[in-house]
Write an enzyme that holds these catalytic residues in place. Sequence first.
Site, PDB file in Angstrom:
ATOM      1  N   ASP A   1      -8.172   3.995   3.889  1.00 59.61           N
ATOM      2  CA  ASP A   1      -7.222   4.361   3.203  1.00 59.61           C
ATOM      3  C   ASP A   1      -6.264   5.118   4.365  1.00 59.61           C
ATOM      4  O   ASP A   1      -6.711   5.620   5.427  1.00 59.61           O
ATOM      5  CB  ASP A   1      -7.552   5.688   2.313  1.00 59.61           C
ATOM      6  CG  ASP A   1      -8.480   5.016   1.067  1.00 59.61           C
ATOM      7  OD1 ASP A   1      -8.210   3.984   0.705  1.00 59.61           O
ATOM      8  OD2 ASP A   1      -9.242   5.924   0.611  1.00 59.61           O
TER       9      ASP A   1
ATOM     10  N   ASP B   1      -5.726   0.838  -3.875  1.00 54.55           N
ATOM     11  CA  ASP B   1      -5.749   1.799  -4.833  1.00 54.55           C
ATOM     12  C   ASP B   1      -4.683   1.746  -5.645  1.00 54.55           C
ATOM     13  O   ASP B   1      -4.656   1.731  -7.138  1.00 54.55           O
ATOM     14  CB  ASP B   1      -6.229   3.218  -4.092  1.00 54.55           C
ATOM     15  CG  ASP B   1      -7.328   3.066  -3.367  1.00 54.55           C
ATOM     16  OD1 ASP B   1      -8.276   2.436  -3.727  1.00 54.55           O
ATOM     17  OD2 ASP B   1      -7.436   3.952  -2.483  1.00 54.55           O
TER      18      ASP B   1
END
Length: 216
Positions: free
Chosen positions: A162, A176
């Site tokens: 991320d 995501d």
Amino acid sequence: MSDDRPIHQNTPENPEVHDVAAEDDTTNDPSASHRTVQPGEVKPLRTRLLVLIALVILALDLITKIAVVQWIAPGKPVEIIGDVVTLRLVRNPGAAFSMATGMTWLLTIVAVCVVIAVIRISRTLRSPWWALGLGLVLGGALGNLIDRFFRAPGPLQGHVVDFVSVGWWPVFNVADSSIVCGAILLVVLSLFGFEPNGQRTHSKKADAVAQSEGEA
């Protein structure tokens, strides 16, 4: 004086003459065969659109993750808009937005099931909007699934990369955001009655009511 009369004489004794002439005109009209009501055309499959969208999302996800791992060091965020929007490398063992961090293996199985479900739906997919939503979900699921299989600490337990941080919101990646946007779109389509096969629920009900009234 002859009693012969024309075969198609327009007289009250021959009321069917007009019908015969009309039939002859219809026969000679080359467009008459096209006046019959044609059944509704079947909408084309949208499988290719779904695959294209999924591949684009997957490519963007992989490229951005590789770039972040290569150029951003852990603990050294890159400011985009002050402290509000930054790029920072985070290894996430959980789901989207760092949820369920202790269930990595279960999340991997869930992602595999999602991919299989999308592939099954794609066989009868005729709605471009459903193709968009499912393509976003499929591309995002595949992007994070690759991390689960090929990144440390090992298969089925790999940590997802991320890197996008916006204010107080948990750090996320392209996959995501794609999954969330696709899921929201699918929920909206379902609420408004749009189905994967290109039909709409309320229109089918209206057709059924009209048909029953016609039979009555």
